[in-house]
Design an enzyme around this catalytic site. Structure first.
Site, PDB file in Angstrom:
ATOM      1  N   LYS A 154       1.392  -6.818   5.966  1.00 23.00           N
ATOM      2  CA  LYS A 154       1.401  -8.038   5.143  1.00 23.00           C
ATOM      3  C   LYS A 154       2.666  -8.096   4.311  1.00 23.00           C
ATOM      4  O   LYS A 154       3.157  -7.048   3.863  1.00 23.00           O
ATOM      5  CB  LYS A 154       0.183  -8.060   4.206  1.00 23.00           C
ATOM      6  CG  LYS A 154      -1.123  -7.639   4.879  1.00 23.00           C
ATOM      7  CD  LYS A 154      -2.322  -7.710   3.965  1.00 23.00           C
ATOM      8  CE  LYS A 154      -3.549  -7.107   4.632  1.00 23.00           C
ATOM      9  NZ  LYS A 154      -3.692  -5.656   4.471  1.00 23.00           N
ATOM     10  N   TYR A 200       0.831  -1.222   0.000  1.00 24.69           N
ATOM     11  CA  TYR A 200       0.000   0.000   0.000  1.00 24.69           C
ATOM     12  C   TYR A 200       0.866   1.274   0.000  1.00 24.69           C
ATOM     13  O   TYR A 200       0.349   2.375  -0.165  1.00 24.69           O
ATOM     14  CB  TYR A 200      -0.951   0.053   1.218  1.00 24.69           C
ATOM     15  CG  TYR A 200      -1.909  -1.100   1.357  1.00 24.69           C
ATOM     16  CD1 TYR A 200      -2.109  -2.018   0.326  1.00 24.69           C
ATOM     17  CD2 TYR A 200      -2.622  -1.294   2.541  1.00 24.69           C
ATOM     18  CE1 TYR A 200      -2.984  -3.095   0.473  1.00 24.69           C
ATOM     19  CE2 TYR A 200      -3.504  -2.366   2.693  1.00 24.69           C
ATOM     20  CZ  TYR A 200      -3.666  -3.257   1.647  1.00 24.69           C
ATOM     21  OH  TYR A 200      -4.528  -4.313   1.813  1.00 24.69           O
ATOM     22  N   HIS A 248       0.243 -12.018   2.155  1.00 23.49           N
ATOM     23  CA  HIS A 248      -0.781 -11.256   1.430  1.00 23.49           C
ATOM     24  C   HIS A 248      -1.542 -12.114   0.405  1.00 23.49           C
ATOM     25  O   HIS A 248      -2.757 -12.029   0.306  1.00 23.49           O
ATOM     26  CB  HIS A 248      -0.124 -10.052   0.743  1.00 23.49           C
ATOM     27  CG  HIS A 248      -1.024  -8.879   0.576  1.00 23.49           C
ATOM     28  ND1 HIS A 248      -0.599  -7.585   0.628  1.00 23.49           N
ATOM     29  CD2 HIS A 248      -2.350  -8.807   0.337  1.00 23.49           C
ATOM     30  CE1 HIS A 248      -1.629  -6.764   0.444  1.00 23.49           C
ATOM     31  NE2 HIS A 248      -2.706  -7.491   0.266  1.00 23.49           N
TER      32      HIS A 248
HETATM   33  P1  NDP Z   1     -13.955  -0.997   1.015  1.00 19.70           P
HETATM   34  O1  NDP Z   1     -14.904  -2.068   0.608  1.00 19.70           O
HETATM   35  O2  NDP Z   1     -13.646  -0.785   2.440  1.00 19.70           O
HETATM   36  O3  NDP Z   1     -14.478   0.352   0.343  1.00 19.70           O
HETATM   37  C1  NDP Z   1     -13.750   1.542   0.406  1.00 19.70           C
HETATM   38  C2  NDP Z   1     -14.438   2.582  -0.471  1.00 19.70           C
HETATM   39  O4  NDP Z   1     -15.710   2.933   0.085  1.00 19.70           O
HETATM   40  C3  NDP Z   1     -13.657   3.850  -0.604  1.00 19.70           C
HETATM   41  O5  NDP Z   1     -13.822   4.335  -1.926  1.00 19.70           O
HETATM   42  C4  NDP Z   1     -14.324   4.793   0.402  1.00 19.70           C
HETATM   43  O6  NDP Z   1     -14.174   6.134  -0.030  1.00 19.70           O
HETATM   44  C5  NDP Z   1     -15.764   4.335   0.309  1.00 19.70           C
HETATM   45  N1  NDP Z   1     -16.524   4.530   1.556  1.00 19.70           N
HETATM   46  C6  NDP Z   1     -16.176   4.194   2.811  1.00 19.70           C
HETATM   47  N2  NDP Z   1     -17.147   4.466   3.689  1.00 19.70           N
HETATM   48  C7  NDP Z   1     -18.156   5.010   2.983  1.00 19.70           C
HETATM   49  C8  NDP Z   1     -19.443   5.498   3.327  1.00 19.70           C
HETATM   50  N3  NDP Z   1     -19.874   5.468   4.582  1.00 19.70           N
HETATM   51  N4  NDP Z   1     -20.240   5.987   2.331  1.00 19.70           N
HETATM   52  C9  NDP Z   1     -19.805   6.020   1.030  1.00 19.70           C
HETATM   53  N5  NDP Z   1     -18.589   5.561   0.655  1.00 19.70           N
HETATM   54  C10 NDP Z   1     -17.762   5.064   1.614  1.00 19.70           C
HETATM   55  O7  NDP Z   1     -12.629  -1.259   0.155  1.00 19.70           O
HETATM   56  P2  NDP Z   1     -11.118  -1.669   0.400  1.00 19.70           P
HETATM   57  O8  NDP Z   1     -10.713  -2.422  -0.815  1.00 19.70           O
HETATM   58  O9  NDP Z   1     -10.316  -0.502   0.781  1.00 19.70           O
HETATM   59  O10 NDP Z   1     -11.145  -2.741   1.599  1.00 19.70           O
HETATM   60  C11 NDP Z   1     -10.984  -2.411   2.958  1.00 19.70           C
HETATM   61  C12 NDP Z   1      -9.587  -2.769   3.459  1.00 19.70           C
HETATM   62  O11 NDP Z   1      -9.325  -4.165   3.289  1.00 19.70           O
HETATM   63  C13 NDP Z   1      -8.449  -2.113   2.663  1.00 19.70           C
HETATM   64  O12 NDP Z   1      -8.331  -0.743   2.926  1.00 19.70           O
HETATM   65  C14 NDP Z   1      -7.293  -2.958   3.089  1.00 19.70           C
HETATM   66  O13 NDP Z   1      -6.848  -2.591   4.374  1.00 19.70           O
HETATM   67  C15 NDP Z   1      -7.920  -4.359   3.073  1.00 19.70           C
HETATM   68  N6  NDP Z   1      -7.734  -5.065   1.778  1.00 19.70           N
HETATM   69  C16 NDP Z   1      -7.012  -6.241   1.797  1.00 19.70           C
HETATM   70  C17 NDP Z   1      -6.808  -6.948   0.635  1.00 19.70           C
HETATM   71  C18 NDP Z   1      -6.045  -8.220   0.685  1.00 19.70           C
HETATM   72  O14 NDP Z   1      -5.706  -8.748  -0.375  1.00 19.70           O
HETATM   73  N7  NDP Z   1      -5.735  -8.741   1.835  1.00 19.70           N
HETATM   74  C19 NDP Z   1      -7.340  -6.490  -0.653  1.00 19.70           C
HETATM   75  C20 NDP Z   1      -8.108  -5.257  -0.563  1.00 19.70           C
HETATM   76  C21 NDP Z   1      -8.296  -4.604   0.622  1.00 19.70           C
HETATM   77  P3  NDP Z   1     -13.536   7.313   0.893  1.00 19.70           P
HETATM   78  O15 NDP Z   1     -12.180   6.856   1.346  1.00 19.70           O
HETATM   79  O16 NDP Z   1     -13.504   8.464  -0.034  1.00 19.70           O
HETATM   80  O17 NDP Z   1     -14.510   7.492   2.035  1.00 19.70           O
END
Ligand code: NDP
Length: 278
Positions: free
Chosen positions: A81, A56, A114
């Site tokens: 990770k 990240y 990861h």
């Molecule tokens: P999420 O499913 O958590 O969605 C994040 C998105 O939703 C962002 O665009 C955010 O925008 C938006 N959002 C958040 N809250 C709201 C709300 N209340 N209303 C409207 N929009 C909202 O996606 P991620 O892929 O980031 O997954 C979460 C975490 O999981 C990651 O950050 C990471 O730490 C982990 N991860 C792990 C992976 C792996 O392979 N192990 C792969 C992918 C993620 P904004 O920031 O503008 O609010």
């Protein structure tokens, strides 16, 4: 099942370590002020769990956020990770040191593999076991491991992973994998609980949110927790970080839990652990 009580509430991992069941994800939060602020706002709001990864490119910012927050490091559950190109025994040990250095920390609460890189993940796991024995990590786990990856890992592992972090939301439930993990004592954890934002445009979630007088985000996260799944929603906006965690004053009925479970269509937002090329 553990009662879901408040933002500092935890699930107990198979080695006795308490892991807060709701954390802040920081994938795509920019290194620098954006992620520093997100971490500080989350800690101020009561979050005690931050999920980052070396890929990240924001571990420094996460570390700064933790250092600048008045909350004691010992009260925060910090996860990182090991990235795919660092997998292998010696390379993982080096990658771990580099992550700690960027974070400015002297231990991690949880370190994950990861992705299950073929031919590499067993050696990587051996390195995690070593670091765990050295008491440099309080818990070790994996991410994106399907049942066959776990079965293969467990044939040689000395330590059963404490966590498996998977893509999880109403369109990709993988109940069989959740059940398998539970039977083995592996805590299931959701990544992309909001499908990276796609859930907010789907009418079915609007209806449920109205019914409970909560936001779509809150309904989804409450469903995660009631299923016994740890969840790490990402936002870099203060109001959302605060509001997303306001999930402790309502309960989803077992009927509606089923409605959400039954939306499963095995549709991923991110890559498929059985078919990735990075
Ligand atoms: P999420 O499913 O958590 O969605 C994040 C998105 O939703 C962002 O665009 C955010 O925008 C938006 N959002 C958040 N809250 C709201 C709300 N209340 N209303 C409207 N929009 C909202 O996606 P991620 O892929 O980031 O997954 C979460 C975490 O999981 C990651 O950050 C990471 O730490 C982990 N991860 C792990 C992976 C792996 O392979 N192990 C792969 C992918 C993620 P904004 O920031 O503008 O609010």
């Amino acid at each position: 099942m553990t009662a879901i009580t408040d933002l500092k509430g935890t699930f107990t991992l198979n080695n006795g370590i308490e892991m807060p069941y709701l954390g802040l994800g920081v994938y795509q939060s920019e290194n620098g002020q954006e992620v520093v602020d997100a971490v500080k706002w989350a800690l101020e709001a009561g979050y005690r769990h931050i999920d980052t990864a070396s890929i990240y490119n924001n571990e420094e910012g996460v570390g700064r956020g933790i250092a600048e927050s008045p909350i004691d490091r010992s009260e925060i559950f910090v996860v990182s990770k090991v990235w795919n190109s660092d997998q292998g025994y010696d390379t993982t040990l080096k990658a771990f040191d580099a992550s700690l250095k960027r974070l400015g920390l002297d231990y991690l609460d949880l370190y994950l593999i990861h992705w299950p890189v073929a031919g590499k993940y067993k050696e990587t796991w051996r390195a995690l076991e070593y670091l765990y024995h050295q008491k440099r990590i309080r818990a070790i786990g994996v991410s994106n491991f399907m049942q066959h990856h776990l079965e293969d890992l467990l044939t040689d592992a000395k330590i059963t992973p404490m966590v498996n972090q998977m893509e999880f939301h109403p369109y990709v439930v993988q109940q069989d994998l959740i059940d398998f993990c539970r039977a083995k004592g592996i805590q299931y954890e959701a990544w992309s609980p909001f499908m990276q934002g796609k859930v907010f445009g789907l009418p079915i979630f609007k209806e449920l949110a109205q019914k409970y007088n909560k936001s779509i985000a809150q309904v989804i996260l409450r469903w995660d927790l009631q299923k016994g799944v740890i969840t790490i929603p990402k936002s870099s906006k203060k109001e959302r970080i605060v509001a997303n965690a306001d999930v402790f004053d309502f309960e989803i009925s077992s009927e509606d839990m089923m409605v959400l479970d039954n939306m499963d269509r095995n549709e991923r937002t991110g890559p498929d652990p059985d078919n990735f090329d990075f």
